[in-house]
Design an enzyme around this catalytic site. Structure first.
Site, PDB file in Angstrom:
ATOM      1  N   ALA A 172       0.829  -1.202   0.000  1.00 55.88           N
ATOM      2  CA  ALA A 172       0.000   0.000   0.000  1.00 55.88           C
ATOM      3  C   ALA A 172       0.863   1.251   0.000  1.00 55.88           C
ATOM      4  O   ALA A 172       2.041   1.218   0.337  1.00 55.88           O
ATOM      5  CB  ALA A 172      -0.915   0.004   1.220  1.00 55.88           C
ATOM      6  N   CYS A 173       0.264   2.363  -0.368  1.00 60.81           N
ATOM      7  CA  CYS A 173       0.914   3.685  -0.370  1.00 60.81           C
ATOM      8  C   CYS A 173       1.519   3.955   1.013  1.00 60.81           C
ATOM      9  O   CYS A 173       0.882   3.664   2.017  1.00 60.81           O
ATOM     10  CB  CYS A 173      -0.151   4.720  -0.690  1.00 60.81           C
ATOM     11  SG  CYS A 173       0.405   6.388  -0.588  1.00 60.81           S
ATOM     12  N   PRO A 174       2.737   4.493   1.112  1.00 62.24           N
ATOM     13  CA  PRO A 174       3.602   4.935   0.011  1.00 62.24           C
ATOM     14  C   PRO A 174       4.666   3.909  -0.366  1.00 62.24           C
ATOM     15  O   PRO A 174       5.688   4.277  -0.927  1.00 62.24           O
ATOM     16  CB  PRO A 174       4.254   6.175   0.613  1.00 62.24           C
ATOM     17  CG  PRO A 174       4.502   5.779   2.035  1.00 62.24           C
ATOM     18  CD  PRO A 174       3.340   4.883   2.418  1.00 62.24           C
TER      19      PRO A 174
END
Lengths: 133, 79
Positions: free
Chosen positions: B17-19
């Site tokens: 997942a981000c980042p």
């Protein structure tokens, strides 16, 4: 102005993740960042908290913990990765540690550069934009 | 019909997942020579918008973003 000095005084995992995300991407993009972890901000960095994933938080924290199809990089991993690549320093607050009777061994490895007092932080923050979380 | 881009190196950040994907991409680009084409594989919706922002700011060249169905392939050439 050359970069950011971020004061992390909150223990909610959403705030810690937000600080770590912003500091990490900025530093990896060659923007100098100093992070000063103080007050309750130190709590999520304790080894026990990380090992047990025991953090304060709300809806997003719950979504993070329950995420199944994606792996959310924890703030410890982000900071560790960014410190290896860019100009990022992370300090633990000496005063808070005195009050808590803790030392660096109580906190996760490879995240903190050193223990720092408020004067040390202000010296390092002198030329930077200060963000208080 | 667009030309198929051949990458010199692939960063597989699917499932992160981000980042995560952006950080993995930045880390890789820092370690390769100018002119190298890096392919980032990411299933993260946020990366599709965030990576081009970073690429522009950092001064590299975004060659293409390909929707592969369950993930995106983003091609960046290091300046």
């Amino acid at each position: 102005m050359t970069g950011y000095a971020i004061v992390l005084a909150s223990e909610e995992i959403e705030r810690v993740q937000a600080v770590s995300m912003i500091a990490s991407v900025a530093a990896m993009s060659d923007t100098p960042v100093e992070v000063f972890v103080t007050m309750n901000g130190l709590n999520p960095f304790e080894k026990a908290a990380v090992e047990n994933m025991d953090f304060e938080g709300g809806r997003v924290a719950q979504a993070m913990m329950e995420a199944e199809d994606v792996e959310v990089p924890l703030f410890t991993e982000q900071l560790e990765q960014a410190r290896q690549i860019g100009p990022l320093n992370v300090y633990a607050c000496e005063l808070a540690m005195d009050l808590l009777d803790t030392d660096l061994d109580d906190y996760v490895d490879d995240v903190f550069d050193d223990v720092l007092g408020v004067s040390g932080f202000l010296n390092r923050a002198k030329d930077k934009q200060i963000i208080f979380v | 019909m667009s030309e198929q881009i051949e990458a010199d190196v692939t960063v597989d950040a699917r499932g992160s997942a981000c980042p995560g994907p952006l950080m993995d991409l930045i880390g890789k680009i820092k370690n390769v020579d100018a002119g190298t084409v890096v392919e980032l594989l990411t299933g993260d919706e946020g990366s599709k918008n965030d990576v081009p922002e970073w690429v522009e700011e950092a001064g590299h060249e975004l060659l293409d973003t390909v929707d592969e169905g369950e993930y995106y392939a983003i091609y960046v050439e290091k300046s």
